[in-house]
Design an enzyme around this catalytic site. Structure first.
Site, PDB file in Angstrom:
ATOM      1  N   LYS B 200       0.881  -1.163   0.421  1.00  0.00           N
ATOM      2  CA  LYS B 200      -0.099   0.283  -0.302  1.00  0.00           C
ATOM      3  C   LYS B 200       0.989   1.358  -0.113  1.00  0.00           C
ATOM      4  CE  LYS B 200      -3.524   2.562   0.913  1.00  0.00           C
ATOM      5  NZ  LYS B 200      -4.502   2.242   0.097  1.00  0.00           N
ATOM      6  N   GLU B 287      11.578  -1.212   7.496  1.00  0.00           N
ATOM      7  CA  GLU B 287      12.994  -2.463   7.209  1.00  0.00           C
ATOM      8  C   GLU B 287      14.006  -2.041   9.136  1.00  0.00           C
ATOM      9  OE1 GLU B 287      14.703  -0.965   4.509  1.00  0.00           O
ATOM     10  OE2 GLU B 287      15.802   0.404   4.897  1.00  0.00           O
ATOM     11  N   ASN B 289      17.812  -1.172   9.287  1.00  0.00           N
ATOM     12  CA  ASN B 289      18.572  -1.366   9.158  1.00  0.00           C
ATOM     13  C   ASN B 289      19.881  -2.478  10.362  1.00  0.00           C
ATOM     14  OD1 ASN B 289      19.076   0.350   7.139  1.00  0.00           O
ATOM     15  ND2 ASN B 289      17.997   1.350   8.362  1.00  0.00           N
ATOM     16  N   ARG B 291      23.435  -2.411  11.658  1.00  0.00           N
ATOM     17  CA  ARG B 291      24.143  -1.786  11.493  1.00  0.00           C
ATOM     18  C   ARG B 291      24.752  -0.295  12.216  1.00  0.00           C
ATOM     19  NH1 ARG B 291      23.233   2.606   7.897  1.00  0.00           N
ATOM     20  NH2 ARG B 291      21.885   1.491   6.415  1.00  0.00           N
TER      21      ARG B 291
END
Lengths: 167, 501, 501, 167
Positions: B200, B287, B289, B291
Site C-alpha cells: 500500500k 525495514e 538497518n 548496523r
C-alpha cells in the site's frame, strides 16, 4: 584598467580608478565603490565596503573564469577581454560545428551504447558515466550520427572532457 | 576484551569509529584502496593496510582482503561502519569462522532483516504493524489480484531492494503491468534478483526510525526516534530528534514496538527500526538497518550515549548498563549531511580536490568529517563530506544554531550542499516542523531560487574577481616574461649540476 | 530589544559572542586594530570598524574610539568580552551616558568588586567568608602588627592587583619588610597605586569559582562550580566541572554563598565568584569577575545554557527564565586552553604565522578558536589560540576524550601547549582528581620530561625530514638554475609590456 | 644520496637506498626501513612503516633546519653537510667573537637599560622585550661593555634578531 565582466546574464563594465595597498577605488557600471580588499587565504578575500564585511571565495576554472562563493549565493563570473569577445562571436556564427557529448562531473565510463557510424535517434542514450554511486546517462537531443568515440569502458574521465563526437 | 579493531570502512564513519576506539584505549587498524592512501582514516589510524584498487568491488567489498588484513594485523575485532560489508551476512559468518569478533549482530539477524519479504513476515508474526501488502508476487495475474485487495495507489518493490532501486509507484490500474515489468527489470539489473512484492502506498509518509541497543543476554532498549523525512532521491539529507510529529504516547508505543521487532530476531548490537508514519500517526514497520546509521550522532547528543562504545561493549560480551528508564531525550538535535554535489544541477556528484575549507566551531556544534585542504574526494565512493550536528535546548534554537554553523562552514574546490541545506533551514514547512518525505519536491521552488536578484552582492563578487584577476595578470606577465627569457637563453648559459637520487 | 551589538574585543571571545548574536538574529559589529585587519572576527562580523594602531592602549582600550564606532554603526549595545574594557567602570558609565546598552553589570558593581579591599569589606558585611587578613596597610609597623595577628605564612597583595602582580608570599618573619617593599614597588609600577593589604596564606589552595546569573529584578541564580586549580604563573590552563573536590553539601553552601555575594552588589548579568578552598573544604571569597570568563563553556555544556544569550536577554531587561531548581549538572566537562607558547621554555610566548592547522572533531568536542592557516598571531595580544572543551558522562571518559581530541589537534608554525596539555591529562594527580594550584610545579618533572628516549620515532622524523630535504633540494637547484639564466640574460631579450594599474 | 642528520644530540647517518614514487628504502645508522612517504598537505607527511601509520609535521626554519612535530614529541632536526660542518668547527674555535643579545621570541622593545660604552655587571638587565602581555628581561652573564645597540624602544623585532652587541 577596465574590463567587461559577465555575471548572472549581466555584463558589467568595471574600472579600477585607484589602488593603494588593499584600498581599491573601483567603478562598476558607473557606481563607485571604496573597498578594502585583502586576500586572507589562498583564493579567499575579505572585503570591507562602507564597513560591511564580506567574505568571497574564488575558484579559478581558467584564466578568465571564476566560480565565486558568497555567503548567500554562488556565481560563475567571466572576465571579457578582446580575445573572449572574438571567441564568443565566432561561436555564435558557427552553429553547424560538430557536437560533443561530455559530462559535467568527473567519473568512470560504465557503458558505451553506440559505435562509430551508428545512427541514433533523439533521446537515445549514448554513454553512461558513474561517479560516487550515481550513474548519469547522456543522450542525444536530435537524430545524429556517431562520428568518434574518445573513451572506453572503465576510463576515468575529467569533468567536461569530450567523450563522444556526433554530427 | 577487544584490544585491536580493524575498521572495514573509509571516510567520516571510519574516523568516527576510530575516535571512540582511541578513547577506549583500543588500537585501530585502517584499510585503504589505491585512491585512499592520503585519506584521513589512514592518517588517523594506528596501523594501515593496503587492500587493492579503487573500485570498492576490488577493495572494501572483498571479504578475503579484509580478513587477510585483520589476520596480518592481529586485530581481534572488525567494525564494518555503514555501507560496504556492514549488512553482509556472509562477512559476519566469515569473521566468526576466523575467530574475529564482528562488531554487529548475528548473521541470522542480518539475513532475516536483509530480505524484505522475510523481514515483513517475521514482523507480522511478532505482531508488529506492517504496511498492508502482498508476499512474493508469482506472476502478473497474482499481482493484479493482490492490488485489487490492497487498493490503489500501491508501491511495487524489489525484495532485495534499497536506495530506491526497483521501486515503482502505481496510481492507475492501466499502469500496473508496465510498472511491474519495469520494477522487475530494474531489480534484475541492480541486484540480480527480480523478486518483487507490493505494498500500500502511504500518501504523506514520514520516515521515523528508532535506535535500539541489545546485548547478548536478551536486554534490549530503544534510544528514541529520529525524524528522517527530508530526503532527495530516497537519500536522507536532514535528520532531527525529537521528531516534531511525535506525541509522548505514540513515542512510547513505537519505542516498545521497535524493541519487540529487534527481539524477534534476537538482535544484539546497535540497530535501527525504520517506520513509515502517516499524518494520522499510524505507523508501519518499514525495514531494519542492522548496523550503525549515518545519522546516529543526533541520538548520541540528546541521550548522551556514545553508540560506538556501546557496540564495542556489547561485542565484548558485556551486559548493557543502560536501562530503558534511565534514557531520556534532553534538548533537540539536528544533523545536516554535507554532500559533494550540485543541488542546482539535480544533485549531480561533484568529486574533486578540496581547495579551501573552514569548519564551523563553537557552542553546540559537532562536526564529523574527514576531508582536508588538498585532499581529492575520489569518484569511487559516497559523496558524503561530513555531518554537521547541532544541539540546543529547543528546536527553534537548534535551527538558528544550524544556520549559524552553516554560515561559517565554507568549502571551495567542489560543489557542496551547504547553501541548499541553509535554505532548508529557512523553509517555512521545515521551520514549522510540518513536513514529510515530499518536502524537497514540494518546496523545490523556495529551495532552488531563494534570493531575489541582488546587485550589491554581485558587485562585491565582481570586485573580488577583478582584483584577483589583475593581480594574477601581473604575476602571470612577469612569469611569461621570465619564461621567454629562459627559452631564448637556452643554449648560452651554464647549468647547475645536481643529482637526482 | 537589542538589534545590533558591537563587540569591543578580538580573538576567540569576539567570535564566540558573535555566534550567539547571529543565532539571535542580532547584527554584529567588529572593531579592529592595524594588525587585526585579517583577523577572523573581522571576517565573521556583519560590519567592521578600524580603531587604530596595534597596541591595545591605542585601539581596544580607547573608550572614545569604541564609542565612536558604536555611534557610527548605530549599534544599540556593546559586548566587552573578557579583558580589555570588560571590567572598566568608566567605560560602563560612558556607555550609559551615550545611551548604548553595556552588556554587563552596573559600573557600581564593577567598581566595588574591582577594588579588592572594598570588595573584601562588602563581602564581610554580607556575611561571606573571606580569607583572614587586614584592611589597607598604613605603614610597615601596621603590617607587622597585622601579620602577628593573622599568623605566618601570609600573602602581601596589591589592592589594585591582578595576574599575580604585586603579590608576595611571606614565610619567615625576617622577610616581612623586604616583601612589603617589593610588593609596593611592583604595584606602583604596574597599577600606579601602591596600596597593599595582607591575607592569610592558604597552603594547598584550590581555585573554585561559581558562575552566577542575575537579572535587573533581583533574581539571582548560580550555575554551579568550575575547578580552576591547574595554573601556571597564576594563569588558568585547564578547567573542569564538576570539581573533583566538591561534595553535594559544600556545593550547595558555596552556591548559596555565591548568590549572596552577587546580591550584595546588586549584580546583574553573568559573573563569577572565585573562592579559594583548602583541603578541608574551608572556602573563602577571593574575588568576583564581573564579566564572562574564558572558561565559561564548560558550564554551558554541563548545564545546557548559552551564557552569552543569557547576558543579552538580561541586558534587554528580560526576566531570568531559569530557576535555580531547574539547573542541574549533567555529565562532566573539561576545557584546555591552547596557548601560542613554548612550555619547554618557561611558557615563553610564541607569536607567528600559522602554517598548518588540523582541528579536532567528533562526539563531545567543542572547539572555540579564531586562527586559520596563513593567519599571523600578533605579538600585541593574549597568546590564547583556542579553547578545547570536551564533555562526557563521567570524568574518566572526559579525560579520555580530551586526550583523543588533543591527539587530533595539530598546529605548526608557532609553538603551542598542545602536547603539554596532553601530558597534564596523563599526570596521575590529575587523573585521580587530587590537585591544587601547585599542580604544575609539583608535577613539573612528569610534565616536562615525559617520554623515554625513543629511537623509533626519531627515525621516522628523520625519514620525513630527509625526504623533504631531498625533494626541496631538487626543486631549489632547478630554481637556482633558472635564476642564473635570468641574471645572465638580462640585456639581450625582449621584454613583455604590461600595465600596472 | 647520504647525509648526517642531527636530532636530539644524536648524529645519525642517513642514506636513501632506493626510491620509487612514495616507496622509499632508507638506512639510518645501518638500520633499514621500507617507508611509504607521502606529503599529504604542505609540510605534513603521512608515513607508513611496517603498516604503522605516522603523521609528521615539518616547519623549515632554514634550508637545513627543521622543527618536527610527531604525535608525542617535537624535535629540532638539522641536516649536516660539508658547509655546516665547516661552520660548526669554525664556531667552536672562535670563542672570542663578539656576543650578541637577542630574544628567542618576536616582540616589541619595551625598555633599553644601557647605552653604548656602558660597563655592565654579570646579571645586569640590558633590554626588556614584550610579547603577548609578557615581558622578558635579557641580562648579561659576565661583566661586559656595551658595544652597539641595534634597536630602539618601540621597535617590533623578529625572533633571534640581534638587539645589543656586547664585548
Amino acid at each position: 584598467m577596465s574590463n567587461e565582466i559577465n555575471i548572472n546574464d549581466r555584463n558589467a563594465l568595471v574600472e579600477v580608478l585607484s589602488r593603494e595597498g588593499n584600498k581599491v577605488r573601483i567603478s562598476i557600471d558607473g557606481k563607485k565603490y571604496d573597498a578594502d580588499v585583502v586576500m586572507v587565504e589562498e583564493g579567499v578575500y575579505s572585503i570591507l565596503i562602507d564597513n560591511k564585511s564580506h567574505n568571497i571565495e574564488l575558484t579559478r576554472t581558467d584564466n578568465k573564469n571564476y566560480m565565486v562563493n558568497t555567503y548567500s549565493k554562488s556565481f560563475d563570473v567571466e572576465i571579457i577581454d578582446a580575445e573572449s569577445k572574438y571567441m564568443k562571436s565566432r561561436r555564435q556564427d558557427d552553429s553547424h560545428e560538430e557536437a560533443v557529448i561530455s559530462s559535467p562531473m568527473p567519473g568512470k565510463i560504465v557503458k558505451i551504447l553506440v559505435k562509430v557510424g551508428d545512427e541514433v535517434k533523439a533521446g537515445d542514450t549514448v554513454i553512461i558515466v558513474s561517479a560516487m554511486k550515481m550513474e548519469s546517462e547522456y543522450k542525444v537531443k536530435k537524430d545524429r550520427v556517431i562520428k568518434e568515440i574518445k573513451v572506453k569502458v572503465g576510463d576515468i574521465i575529467q569533468a567536461n572532457q569530450p567523450l563522444v563526437v556526433i554530427e | 576484551m577487544i584490544k585491536k579493531v580493524l575498521i572495514a570502512n573509509r571516510g567520516e564513519i571510519a574516523l568516527r569509529v576510530m575516535r571512540s576506539c582511541r578513547e577506549m584505549g583500543i588500537t585501530t587498524v585502517a584499510v585503504f584502496s589505491e585512491s585512499d592512501r592520503t585519506s584521513m582514516h589512514v592518517r588517523y589510524a594506528d596501523e594501515a593496510y593496503f587492500i587493492g584498487p579503487s573500485p570498492s568491488a576490488e577493495s572494501y567489498l572483498m571479504i578475503a582482503k579484509i580478513i587477510n588484513a585483520a589476520r596480518q594485523s592481529g586485530a581481534d575485532a572488525i567494525h564494518p561502519g555503514y555501507g560496504f560489508l556492514s549488512e553482509n551476512a556472509e562477512f559476519a559468518d566469515r569473521c566468526q569462522k576466523e575467530g574475529i569478533i564482528f562488531i554487529g549482530p548475528s548473521s541470522y539477524a542480518i539475513k532475516t532483516m536483509g530480505d524484505k519479504i522475510t523481514a515483513r513476515k517475521t514482523m507480522v508474526d511478532a505482531g508488529i504493524p506492517v504496511v498492508p501488502g502482498s508476499g512474493v508476487i508469482s506472476d502478473e495475474k497474482d499481482a493484479l489480484a493482490k492490488i485489487k485487495e490492497i487498493g490503489l495507489p500501491v508501491m511495487v518493490k524489489a525484495s532485495a531492494g534499497g536506495g530506491g532501486k526497483g521501486m515503482r509507484l502505481v496510481n492507475k490500474e492501466k499502469d500496473i503491468v508496465s510498472s511491474i515489468r519495469a520494477a522487475q527489470s530494474e531489480a534484475r539489473a541492480a541486484f540480480g534478483d527480480d523478486t518483487i512484492y507490493i505494498e500500500k502506498y502511504i500518501k504523506s509518509p514520514h520516515h521515523i526510525e528508532f535506535q535500539i541497543l541489545g546485548d547478548k543476554y536478551g536486554n534490549m532498549i530503544h534510544l528514541f526516534e529520529r525524524e528522517c523525512s527530508v530526503q532527495r532521491r530516497h537519500q536522507k539529507v536532514v535528520e532531527e530528534t525529537p521528531s516534531p510529529l511525535m506525541t509522548p504516547e505514540i513515542r512510547k508505543e513505537m519505542g516498545e514496538c521497535a524493541v519487540a521487532a529487534a527481539k524477534a530476531v534476537d538482535y544484539s548490537g546497535a540497530g535501527t527500526i525504520e517506520f513509515i508514519v502517516d499524518d494520522n500517526l499510524n505507523y508501519y514497520f518499514l525495514e531494519m538497518n542492522t548496523r550503525l546509521q549515518v545519522e546516529h550522532p543526533i541520538t548520541e547528543r540528546v541521550v548522551g550515549v556514545d553508540l560506538v562504545k556501546q557496540q564495542i561493549n556489547i561485542a565484548n560480551g558485556l551486559e548493557l548498563e543502560l536501562k530503558q528508564e534511565d534514557i531520556c531525550q534532553y534538548g533537540h538535535a539536528i544533523e545536516c549531511r554535507i554532500y559533494a554535489e550540485d543541488p542546482e544541477n539535480n544533485f549531480m556528484p561533484s568529486p574533486g580536490v578540496i581547495k579551501h575549507i573552514t569548519e564551523p566551531l563553537g557552542l553546540g556544534v559537532r562536526h564529523d568529517g574527514y576531508v582536508y585542504e588538498g585532499f581529492e574526494i575520489p569518484i569511487h565512493y559516497d559523496p558524503l563530506i561530513s555531518k554537521l550536528v547541532v544541539w540546543a535546548k529547543t528546536r527553534e534554537e537548534a535551527i538558528a544554531r544550524m544556520k549559524r554553523a552553516l554560515y561559517a562552514y565554507k568549502i571551495t574546490g567542489v560543489k557542496t550542499s551547504i547553501s541548499f541545506l541553509n535554505r532548508i533551514m529557512q523553509t517555512p514547512d521545515f521551520v514549522k516542523g510540518k513536513y514529510n518525505t515530499h518536502f524537497i519536491e514540494k518546496n523545490s521552488e523556495f529551495l532552488m531560487f531563494p534570493d531575489k536578484h541582488e546587485t550589491k552582492i554581485e558587485d562585491v563578487a565582481i570586485i573580488a574577481v577583478y582584483v584577483d584577476y589583475l593581480d594574477r595578470l601581473n604575476n602571470l606577465q612577469m612569469e611569461v616574461h621570465s619564461k621567454n627569457e629562459k627559452k631564448n637563453w637556452k643554449n648560452c648559459g651554464r647549468r647547475l649540476n645536481f643529482n637526482r637520487f
